[in-house]
Every structure is written in structure tokens, then in C-alpha cells.
Design an enzyme around this catalytic site. Structure first.
Site, PDB file in Angstrom:
ATOM      1  N   HIS A   1      -3.486   0.787  -4.786  1.00 49.77           N
ATOM      2  CA  HIS A   1      -2.686  -0.641  -5.495  1.00 49.77           C
ATOM      3  C   HIS A   1      -3.040  -0.409  -6.826  1.00 49.77           C
ATOM      4  O   HIS A   1      -4.250  -0.461  -7.374  1.00 49.77           O
ATOM      5  CB  HIS A   1      -3.332  -1.540  -4.908  1.00 49.77           C
ATOM      6  CG  HIS A   1      -2.817  -2.022  -3.352  1.00 49.77           C
ATOM      7  ND1 HIS A   1      -2.029  -3.087  -3.344  1.00 49.77           N
ATOM      8  CD2 HIS A   1      -3.067  -1.445  -2.106  1.00 49.77           C
ATOM      9  CE1 HIS A   1      -1.778  -3.141  -1.977  1.00 49.77           C
ATOM     10  NE2 HIS A   1      -2.371  -2.275  -1.373  1.00 49.77           N
TER      11      HIS A   1
ATOM     12  N   ASN B   1       1.477   3.993  10.715  1.00 49.87           N
ATOM     13  CA  ASN B   1       0.420   4.504  11.596  1.00 49.87           C
ATOM     14  C   ASN B   1       0.926   4.011  13.029  1.00 49.87           C
ATOM     15  O   ASN B   1       1.311   2.564  13.129  1.00 49.87           O
ATOM     16  CB  ASN B   1      -0.861   4.407  11.417  1.00 49.87           C
ATOM     17  CG  ASN B   1      -1.262   3.180  11.181  1.00 49.87           C
ATOM     18  OD1 ASN B   1      -1.075   2.439  10.175  1.00 49.87           O
ATOM     19  ND2 ASN B   1      -1.781   2.587  12.361  1.00 49.87           N
TER      20      ASN B   1
ATOM     21  N   TYR C   1      -8.873 -10.181   2.641  1.00 47.17           N
ATOM     22  CA  TYR C   1     -10.213  -9.391   2.948  1.00 47.17           C
ATOM     23  C   TYR C   1     -10.842  -9.079   1.772  1.00 47.17           C
ATOM     24  O   TYR C   1     -11.982  -8.412   2.039  1.00 47.17           O
ATOM     25  CB  TYR C   1      -9.712  -8.334   3.875  1.00 47.17           C
ATOM     26  CG  TYR C   1      -9.047  -7.165   3.341  1.00 47.17           C
ATOM     27  CD1 TYR C   1      -9.378  -6.202   2.494  1.00 47.17           C
ATOM     28  CD2 TYR C   1      -7.467  -6.849   3.839  1.00 47.17           C
ATOM     29  CE1 TYR C   1      -8.605  -5.258   1.750  1.00 47.17           C
ATOM     30  CE2 TYR C   1      -6.865  -5.842   3.274  1.00 47.17           C
ATOM     31  CZ  TYR C   1      -7.374  -5.204   2.174  1.00 47.17           C
ATOM     32  OH  TYR C   1      -6.622  -4.122   1.586  1.00 47.17           O
ATOM     33  N   GLU C   2     -10.294  -9.156   0.547  1.00 43.77           N
ATOM     34  CA  GLU C   2     -11.264  -8.626  -0.667  1.00 43.77           C
ATOM     35  C   GLU C   2     -12.255  -9.683  -0.927  1.00 43.77           C
ATOM     36  O   GLU C   2     -13.276  -9.436  -1.624  1.00 43.77           O
ATOM     37  CB  GLU C   2     -10.423  -8.349  -1.773  1.00 43.77           C
ATOM     38  CG  GLU C   2      -9.297  -7.108  -1.615  1.00 43.77           C
ATOM     39  CD  GLU C   2      -8.300  -6.694  -2.654  1.00 43.77           C
ATOM     40  OE1 GLU C   2      -8.844  -6.474  -3.885  1.00 43.77           O
ATOM     41  OE2 GLU C   2      -7.138  -6.970  -2.330  1.00 43.77           O
TER      42      GLU C   2
ATOM     43  N   HIS D   1      -5.497  -9.125  -1.282  1.00 43.55           N
ATOM     44  CA  HIS D   1      -5.580  -9.194  -0.110  1.00 43.55           C
ATOM     45  C   HIS D   1      -6.604 -10.497   0.109  1.00 43.55           C
ATOM     46  O   HIS D   1      -7.756 -10.455  -0.452  1.00 43.55           O
ATOM     47  CB  HIS D   1      -6.048  -8.005   0.703  1.00 43.55           C
ATOM     48  CG  HIS D   1      -5.024  -7.076   0.428  1.00 43.55           C
ATOM     49  ND1 HIS D   1      -4.969  -6.083  -0.506  1.00 43.55           N
ATOM     50  CD2 HIS D   1      -4.016  -6.529   1.298  1.00 43.55           C
ATOM     51  CE1 HIS D   1      -3.968  -5.286  -0.393  1.00 43.55           C
ATOM     52  NE2 HIS D   1      -3.246  -5.537   0.632  1.00 43.55           N
TER      53      HIS D   1
ATOM     54  N   SER E   1       0.677  -1.226  -0.013  1.00 42.74           N
ATOM     55  CA  SER E   1      -0.004  -0.042  -0.053  1.00 42.74           C
ATOM     56  C   SER E   1       0.747   1.284   0.151  1.00 42.74           C
ATOM     57  O   SER E   1       1.715   1.428   1.002  1.00 42.74           O
ATOM     58  CB  SER E   1      -1.004   0.109   1.247  1.00 42.74           C
ATOM     59  OG  SER E   1      -1.869  -0.921   1.215  1.00 42.74           O
TER      60      SER E   1
ATOM     61  N   MET F   1      -2.238  -6.870   7.177  1.00 46.71           N
ATOM     62  CA  MET F   1      -3.229  -7.567   6.542  1.00 46.71           C
ATOM     63  C   MET F   1      -2.743  -8.179   5.281  1.00 46.71           C
ATOM     64  O   MET F   1      -3.635  -8.418   4.226  1.00 46.71           O
ATOM     65  CB  MET F   1      -4.494  -6.498   6.145  1.00 46.71           C
ATOM     66  CG  MET F   1      -5.237  -5.737   7.433  1.00 46.71           C
ATOM     67  SD  MET F   1      -6.299  -4.651   6.930  1.00 46.71           S
ATOM     68  CE  MET F   1      -6.647  -3.657   8.434  1.00 46.71           C
ATOM     69  N   SER F   2      -1.339  -8.169   5.252  1.00 48.63           N
ATOM     70  CA  SER F   2      -0.904  -8.980   4.115  1.00 48.63           C
ATOM     71  C   SER F   2       0.271  -9.643   4.327  1.00 48.63           C
ATOM     72  O   SER F   2       0.435 -10.204   5.386  1.00 48.63           O
ATOM     73  CB  SER F   2      -0.695  -7.786   3.014  1.00 48.63           C
ATOM     74  OG  SER F   2       0.452  -7.053   3.583  1.00 48.63           O
TER      75      SER F   2
ATOM     76  N   HIS G   1      -7.558   4.319   6.232  1.00 53.39           N
ATOM     77  CA  HIS G   1      -6.895   3.943   4.926  1.00 53.39           C
ATOM     78  C   HIS G   1      -6.165   5.161   4.476  1.00 53.39           C
ATOM     79  O   HIS G   1      -5.081   5.048   3.928  1.00 53.39           O
ATOM     80  CB  HIS G   1      -7.664   3.270   4.007  1.00 53.39           C
ATOM     81  CG  HIS G   1      -6.761   2.770   2.700  1.00 53.39           C
ATOM     82  ND1 HIS G   1      -5.895   1.558   3.254  1.00 53.39           N
ATOM     83  CD2 HIS G   1      -6.690   2.904   1.576  1.00 53.39           C
ATOM     84  CE1 HIS G   1      -5.242   1.447   1.979  1.00 53.39           C
ATOM     85  NE2 HIS G   1      -5.632   2.241   1.099  1.00 53.39           N
TER      86      HIS G   1
ATOM     87  N   ALA H   1       2.529  -1.781   4.167  1.00 50.55           N
ATOM     88  CA  ALA H   1       2.157  -0.940   5.058  1.00 50.55           C
ATOM     89  C   ALA H   1       1.706  -1.499   6.329  1.00 50.55           C
ATOM     90  O   ALA H   1       1.007  -2.643   6.143  1.00 50.55           O
ATOM     91  CB  ALA H   1       1.047   0.024   4.597  1.00 50.55           C
TER      92      ALA H   1
HETATM   93  N1  HPA Z   1      -3.328  -2.408  11.511  1.00 52.76           N
HETATM   94  C1  HPA Z   1      -3.511  -3.344  10.278  1.00 52.76           C
HETATM   95  N2  HPA Z   1      -3.114  -3.266   9.029  1.00 52.76           N
HETATM   96  C2  HPA Z   1      -2.399  -1.960   8.968  1.00 52.76           C
HETATM   97  C3  HPA Z   1      -2.350  -0.954   9.784  1.00 52.76           C
HETATM   98  C4  HPA Z   1      -2.859  -1.343  11.077  1.00 52.76           C
HETATM   99  O1  HPA Z   1      -2.852  -0.422  12.139  1.00 52.76           O
HETATM  100  N3  HPA Z   1      -1.841   0.139   9.362  1.00 52.76           N
HETATM  101  C5  HPA Z   1      -1.515  -0.235   7.955  1.00 52.76           C
HETATM  102  N4  HPA Z   1      -1.962  -1.819   7.651  1.00 52.76           N
END
Ligand code: HPA
Length: 290
Positions: free
Chosen positions: A71, A247, A97-98, A95, A40, A223-224, A259, A125
Site C-alpha cells: 500500500h 487466493n 486491523y491496523e 484498515h 492491496s 478485510m476492507s 500476504h 484483494a
Molecule cells: N481472507 C481475508 N482477506 C483476504 C484474503 C482472504 O483469504 N485474501 C486477500 N484478502
């Protein structure tokens, strides 16, 4: 795309491989040893390379297509201006989650493996769980924890890739980690190092979940990556991983997560990240023997 248990996956992988081989045959470059998956907001690196050939995932037979903003969804055969050695870039990934099956999430990696890669660089990320991490940090992934509740190798084993019960004790190559550190030193960049915990998303974590991840040894959460790395290791591929800390994870910072924050903060590290990747991949291309 649904895979049956009778071997449909392998056929689809080999189809995509043949298709890509045909498309790239007209270029005088040999097919790469190295591939990098850009996570990301990190896709910009592919704008800094000379792209010999690029193709949208949607144009490759059976390739799953990512729907996430930030993406791009392209496979690029890239090289640096001063080199004739090529490498693959996956600009964007798929991903879980998609809504894709795990087999689909790792489909692109398996295609790259059958195209002959020996080394895979995964980037993503991630939220910073370790309290010493700040948004904008880059972290070498030393190891991962799979908290996705599933595994891409569930189902009939694909013997063409590897064993039923592959060892996962040295997933992230120490040798590649040292080269990453050397690359970082050359550009005076301080890299963090830690454990990546993979979750499914798409909801961000609760503060309680982050405390659990912290207690179980995770330094970053995302998440990847975990599925792709498991599929790569299954096939004996050498892996290097980098998380961009976009973050502070939930509860570590009191701000709500979005996001947009992930992609905005990526813009801040874009340049550093590209410099690091350029140095690191150059090292890998220089020493093809490993
Ligand atoms: N949590 C999960 N996935 C993420 C985060 C997060 O804080 N930041 C970027 N991808």
C-alpha cells in the site's frame, strides 16, 4: 488521533478538505466527480495515468497513514492522457486491523465526499469463498455482508453526510455494475459477480469460518471496503466495487495463506485490472451527468 464526541471529526475532515483544495488550486482542472480506492497490490494503475498532483497521506492534516506493505499511501489527482477530466485515486487505504478507529478508516472517504465526489469505486484483494472462483479472477461486488462486528456510523450521526439510519438496500449501483460489465466485454474479460463479506482480520479465516461465510451467502472475503462503502452510501454516493480474488479462501485450498501470495497474484492481474479501470473510468468521465 482520537475523536471526541463534540464534533472534532467534522472539523478535521473540513481542515483536510481545505488543505487539499489549496494545494490543487493552482491547476486548471476542476475537482473530480469520481474517486477510486486501489486495494492491496492494485496500486499500479496509478502509474498508468497522468498524475496532475499527488500527495502522501502523511502530508495531509489528520489523514491516517497505512502501514501495510503493498500500500503506497498517496492521494492522486489523475487524468488519462487524452482527456482533461480528472479523477481521484487513493493509492492504498487504511484498515481497521491496523488499530485505527472506524472513524479514521472512513476519514479519507469523507474527505473525498466533501471534495465533491459523486461516485466511488472501491477495489480490494479478497479470498475466494465461492468454489467456482480462482486466484486471478475479478469479481463485481453485487452486495456485501458486514461481519466486522462494528459499523463506521456508530457514534454521533454526522448530519452533514446523511441520516441516522441510512438505507442499505441498493448499495452497489446497478447502473455502474452494467458499465463495468460493458468495460469488461470490450477487453474480452470475464468478470465474476458476487457478495463480499467484510471481516476485521488481520488473521486469515479458519476453514470453519469460511464454511460459515459460504453458508451465509458470501462469495469472497476480505478485510476492507465495507466501512468505506457504508460511509459513502450514508452520504448518497454511488458505489461500484471490484474484488480481485488473490487466493482461494482457507480450507477451499489446503495451502496456508500468506500476504505475499496476495501481492504476488496481484502482479498477474495488474494489466487486466488497469485496462478494466481505464475503460470503466473513461465511461464515467464521458457521462458526467450520470
Ligand atoms: N481472507 C481475508 N482477506 C483476504 C484474503 C482472504 O483469504 N485474501 C486477500 N484478502
Amino acid at each position: 488521533m482520537r475523536y471526541d464526541a463534540s464534533g472534532g471529526i467534522m472539523e478535521k475532515i473540513l481542515n483536510a478538505v481545505e488543505f487539499i483544495k489549496q494545494k490543487t488550486a493552482q491547476y486548471e482542472y476542476s475537482l473530480p466527480d469520481v474517486a477510486v480506492i486501489l486495494g492491496s497490490g492494485l496500486g499500479n494503475f496509478a502509474e498508468k495515468t497522468e498524475n496532475v498532483f499527488e500527495i502522501s497521506y502523511g502530508d495531509i492534516p489528520d489523514f491516517p497513514v497505512s502501514s501495510v506493505t503493498g500500500h503506497k499511501g498517496r492521494l492522486v489527482l489523475a487524468r488519462f492522457r487524452d482527456s482533461s477530466e480528472t479523477f481521484w485515486i487513493m493509492q492504498g487505504r487504511i484498515h481497521y486491523y491496523e488499530g485505527y478507529q472506524m472513524e479514521e478508516v472512513v476519514f479519507p472517504v469523507r474527505v473525498l465526499i466533501k471534495l465533491g465526489i459523486k461516485k466511488l469505486i472501491v477495489t480490494n484483494a479478497a479470498g475466494g469463498v465461492n468454489r467456482d472462483f480462482n486466484a486471478g479472477d475479478l469479481m463485481i461486488i453485487r452486495d456485501h455482508i458486514n461481519m466486522m462486528g462494528t459499523n463506521p456510523l456508530i457514534g454521533r450521526n454526522l448530519d452533514q453526510f446523511g441520516d441516522r439510519f441510512p438505507d442499505m438496500s441498493n448499495v452497489y449501483s446497478k447502473k455502474l455494475g452494467l458499465l463495468l460489465k460493458k468495460a469488461a466485454q470490450e477487453i474480452s474479460l470475464h468478470l465474476k459477480e458476487g457478495i463480499y463479506t467484510g471481516v476485521t482480520g488481520p488473521s486469515f479465516e479458519t476453514p470453519a469460518e469460511i464454511r460459515m461465510i459460504e453458508k451465509t451467502g458470501g462469495d469472497a472475503v476480505g478485510m476492507s471496503t465495507v466501512p468505506e462503502v457504508i460511509a459513502a452510501k450514508h452520504a448518497g454516493i454511488e458505489v461500484a466495487g471490484i474484488s480481485f480474488i488473490s487466493n482461494k479462501a482457507a480450507g477451499i485450498s489446503s495451502d496456508p495463506l500468506t500476504h505475499e501470495e496476495v501481492t504476488e497474484n496481484a502482479a498477474l492481474v495488474e494489466e487486466k485490472f488497469s485496462q478494466l479501470m481505464t475503460r470503466f473510468i473513461s465511461f464515467l468521465l464521458e457521462r458526467k451527468d450520470g
